[in-house]
Design a protein around this motif. Structure first.
Motif, PDB file in Angstrom:
ATOM      1  N   ALA A 249       0.827  -1.215   0.000  1.00 31.66           N
ATOM      2  CA  ALA A 249       0.000   0.000   0.000  1.00 31.66           C
ATOM      3  C   ALA A 249       0.855   1.257   0.000  1.00 31.66           C
ATOM      4  N   ARG A 250       1.933   1.259   0.775  1.00 30.55           N
ATOM      5  CA  ARG A 250       2.819   2.429   0.840  1.00 30.55           C
ATOM      6  C   ARG A 250       3.585   2.617  -0.464  1.00 30.55           C
ATOM      7  N   ALA A 251       4.022   1.532  -1.076  1.00 34.49           N
ATOM      8  CA  ALA A 251       4.894   1.619  -2.249  1.00 34.49           C
ATOM      9  C   ALA A 251       4.171   2.002  -3.530  1.00 34.49           C
ATOM     10  N   VAL A 252       2.901   1.628  -3.679  1.00 27.65           N
ATOM     11  CA  VAL A 252       2.259   1.799  -4.974  1.00 27.65           C
ATOM     12  C   VAL A 252       1.422   3.061  -5.129  1.00 27.65           C
ATOM     13  N   ASP A 253       1.039   3.721  -4.053  1.00 31.77           N
ATOM     14  CA  ASP A 253       0.128   4.855  -4.161  1.00 31.77           C
ATOM     15  C   ASP A 253       0.701   5.938  -5.076  1.00 31.77           C
ATOM     16  N   GLY A 254       0.030   6.171  -6.196  1.00 31.36           N
ATOM     17  CA  GLY A 254       0.451   7.185  -7.161  1.00 31.36           C
ATOM     18  C   GLY A 254       1.531   6.741  -8.124  1.00 31.36           C
ATOM     19  N   ALA A 255       2.052   5.542  -7.958  1.00 29.81           N
ATOM     20  CA  ALA A 255       3.149   5.057  -8.814  1.00 29.81           C
ATOM     21  C   ALA A 255       2.613   4.303 -10.026  1.00 29.81           C
ATOM     22  N   VAL A 256       3.392   4.320 -11.091  1.00 30.72           N
ATOM     23  CA  VAL A 256       3.106   3.484 -12.249  1.00 30.72           C
ATOM     24  C   VAL A 256       3.632   2.092 -11.927  1.00 30.72           C
ATOM     25  N   ILE A 257       2.740   1.096 -12.001  1.00 32.39           N
ATOM     26  CA  ILE A 257       3.115  -0.272 -11.666  1.00 32.39           C
ATOM     27  C   ILE A 257       2.626  -1.214 -12.752  1.00 32.39           C
ATOM     28  N   ALA A 258       3.011  -2.462 -12.644  1.00 33.61           N
ATOM     29  CA  ALA A 258       2.568  -3.496 -13.585  1.00 33.61           C
ATOM     30  C   ALA A 258       1.755  -4.534 -12.835  1.00 33.61           C
ATOM     31  N   PHE A 259       0.849  -5.157 -13.570  1.00 32.60           N
ATOM     32  CA  PHE A 259       0.053  -6.244 -13.032  1.00 32.60           C
ATOM     33  C   PHE A 259      -0.026  -7.308 -14.111  1.00 32.60           C
ATOM     34  N   GLU A 260       0.142  -8.581 -13.734  1.00 37.44           N
ATOM     35  CA  GLU A 260       0.145  -9.665 -14.717  1.00 37.44           C
ATOM     36  C   GLU A 260      -0.655 -10.836 -14.191  1.00 37.44           C
ATOM     37  N   ALA A 261      -1.396 -11.461 -15.095  1.00 38.87           N
ATOM     38  CA  ALA A 261      -2.083 -12.711 -14.787  1.00 38.87           C
ATOM     39  C   ALA A 261      -2.003 -13.588 -16.022  1.00 38.87           C
ATOM     40  N   ASP A 262      -2.116 -14.895 -15.806  1.00 40.30           N
ATOM     41  CA  ASP A 262      -1.998 -15.814 -16.920  1.00 40.30           C
ATOM     42  C   ASP A 262      -2.737 -17.102 -16.640  1.00 40.30           C
ATOM     43  N   GLU A 263      -2.870 -17.881 -17.668  1.00 41.81           N
ATOM     44  CA  GLU A 263      -3.414 -19.232 -17.567  1.00 41.81           C
ATOM     45  C   GLU A 263      -2.656 -20.064 -18.594  1.00 41.81           C
ATOM     46  N   VAL A 264      -1.861 -20.999 -18.121  1.00 46.11           N
ATOM     47  CA  VAL A 264      -1.027 -21.813 -19.007  1.00 46.11           C
ATOM     48  C   VAL A 264      -1.242 -23.281 -18.682  1.00 46.11           C
ATOM     49  N   ASP A 265      -1.475 -24.073 -19.708  1.00 40.20           N
ATOM     50  CA  ASP A 265      -1.643 -25.516 -19.559  1.00 40.20           C
ATOM     51  C   ASP A 265      -0.264 -26.136 -19.373  1.00 40.20           C
ATOM     52  N   GLY A 266      -0.057 -26.807 -18.258  1.00 38.50           N
ATOM     53  CA  GLY A 266       1.235 -27.416 -17.956  1.00 38.50           C
ATOM     54  C   GLY A 266       1.602 -28.565 -18.874  1.00 38.50           C
ATOM     55  N   ARG A 267       0.627 -29.157 -19.535  1.00 38.08           N
ATOM     56  CA  ARG A 267       0.913 -30.292 -20.421  1.00 38.08           C
ATOM     57  C   ARG A 267       1.467 -29.854 -21.769  1.00 38.08           C
ATOM     58  N   ASP A 268       0.804 -28.855 -22.388  1.00 40.61           N
ATOM     59  CA  ASP A 268       1.238 -28.484 -23.742  1.00 40.61           C
ATOM     60  C   ASP A 268       1.750 -27.044 -23.851  1.00 40.61           C
ATOM     61  N   GLY A 269       1.700 -26.285 -22.773  1.00 35.31           N
ATOM     62  CA  GLY A 269       2.221 -24.918 -22.790  1.00 35.31           C
ATOM     63  C   GLY A 269       1.304 -23.898 -23.442  1.00 35.31           C
ATOM     64  N   SER A 270       0.101 -24.316 -23.825  1.00 34.15           N
ATOM     65  CA  SER A 270      -0.823 -23.358 -24.435  1.00 34.15           C
ATOM     66  C   SER A 270      -1.464 -22.505 -23.347  1.00 34.15           C
ATOM     67  N   GLY A 271      -1.959 -21.345 -23.734  1.00 33.30           N
ATOM     68  CA  GLY A 271      -2.630 -20.476 -22.787  1.00 33.30           C
ATOM     69  C   GLY A 271      -2.495 -19.030 -23.175  1.00 33.30           C
ATOM     70  N   TRP A 272      -2.484 -18.157 -22.179  1.00 35.25           N
ATOM     71  CA  TRP A 272      -2.421 -16.724 -22.420  1.00 35.25           C
ATOM     72  C   TRP A 272      -1.777 -16.027 -21.230  1.00 35.25           C
ATOM     73  N   PHE A 273      -1.318 -14.797 -21.470  1.00 34.21           N
ATOM     74  CA  PHE A 273      -0.883 -13.932 -20.379  1.00 34.21           C
ATOM     75  C   PHE A 273      -1.226 -12.495 -20.740  1.00 34.21           C
ATOM     76  N   VAL A 274      -1.552 -11.729 -19.719  1.00 34.55           N
ATOM     77  CA  VAL A 274      -1.930 -10.330 -19.894  1.00 34.55           C
ATOM     78  C   VAL A 274      -1.164  -9.499 -18.878  1.00 34.55           C
ATOM     79  N   THR A 275      -0.579  -8.409 -19.353  1.00 33.54           N
ATOM     80  CA  THR A 275       0.119  -7.460 -18.494  1.00 33.54           C
ATOM     81  C   THR A 275      -0.563  -6.108 -18.619  1.00 33.54           C
ATOM     82  N   VAL A 276      -0.829  -5.482 -17.485  1.00 34.61           N
ATOM     83  CA  VAL A 276      -1.430  -4.161 -17.433  1.00 34.61           C
ATOM     84  C   VAL A 276      -0.417  -3.215 -16.800  1.00 34.61           C
TER      85      VAL A 276
END
Length: 136
Positions: free
Chosen positions: A75-102
């Protein structure tokens, strides 16, 4: 880094031969996929060093919303700062999936009606740049 705006991305594409199997997603599709995930990673700095923290989140009110303890390092570090956020979903068997960075500016607000030092704050990241990739 200028704290007033998100820096323009350098010309770069994952759709190059050295990154086979990656396909760019448009902003709308990237945000749809991001909305499916329950946990993502917030990326910020502490004393000029990178920090990454897995957090539960949701998309609402035009941004990425997460909660944190009021006096926490996050909470102290991010207020007013430009930061990144990432989430993903990747299949461990074949490596297919997606990732999104904001990338965007974080706003920290009390979760309740009044600031409570022992309470919770809501962190909102307004997406200024959304990068989505599909893995095949």
């Amino acid at each position: 880094m200028n704290r007033d705006r998100v820096p323009s991305p350098r010309p770069f594409s994952y759709d190059r031969p050295d990154f086979p199997g990656l396909r760019e997603l448009d902003r709308k599709r990237a945000l749809e996929l991001l909305g499916r995930a329950a946990v993502g990673r917030v990326v910020y700095t502490v004393d000029a060093l990178p920090a990454v923290l897995p957090v539960p989140f949701r998309l609402a009110h035009g941004g990425v919303l997460l909660s944190a303890p009021a006096g926490s390092e996050l909470a102290r570090a991010v207020d007013g700062a430009v930061i990144a956020f990432e989430a993903d979903e990747v299949d461990g068997r074949d490596g297919s999936g997606w990732f999104v960075t904001v990338l965007g500016r974080a706003q920290v607000r009390p979760a309740g009606k009044a600031a409570d030092p022992g309470g919770t704050v809501r962190i909102r990241i307004r997406p200024e740049l959304v990068i989505g990739r599909c893995l095949s």
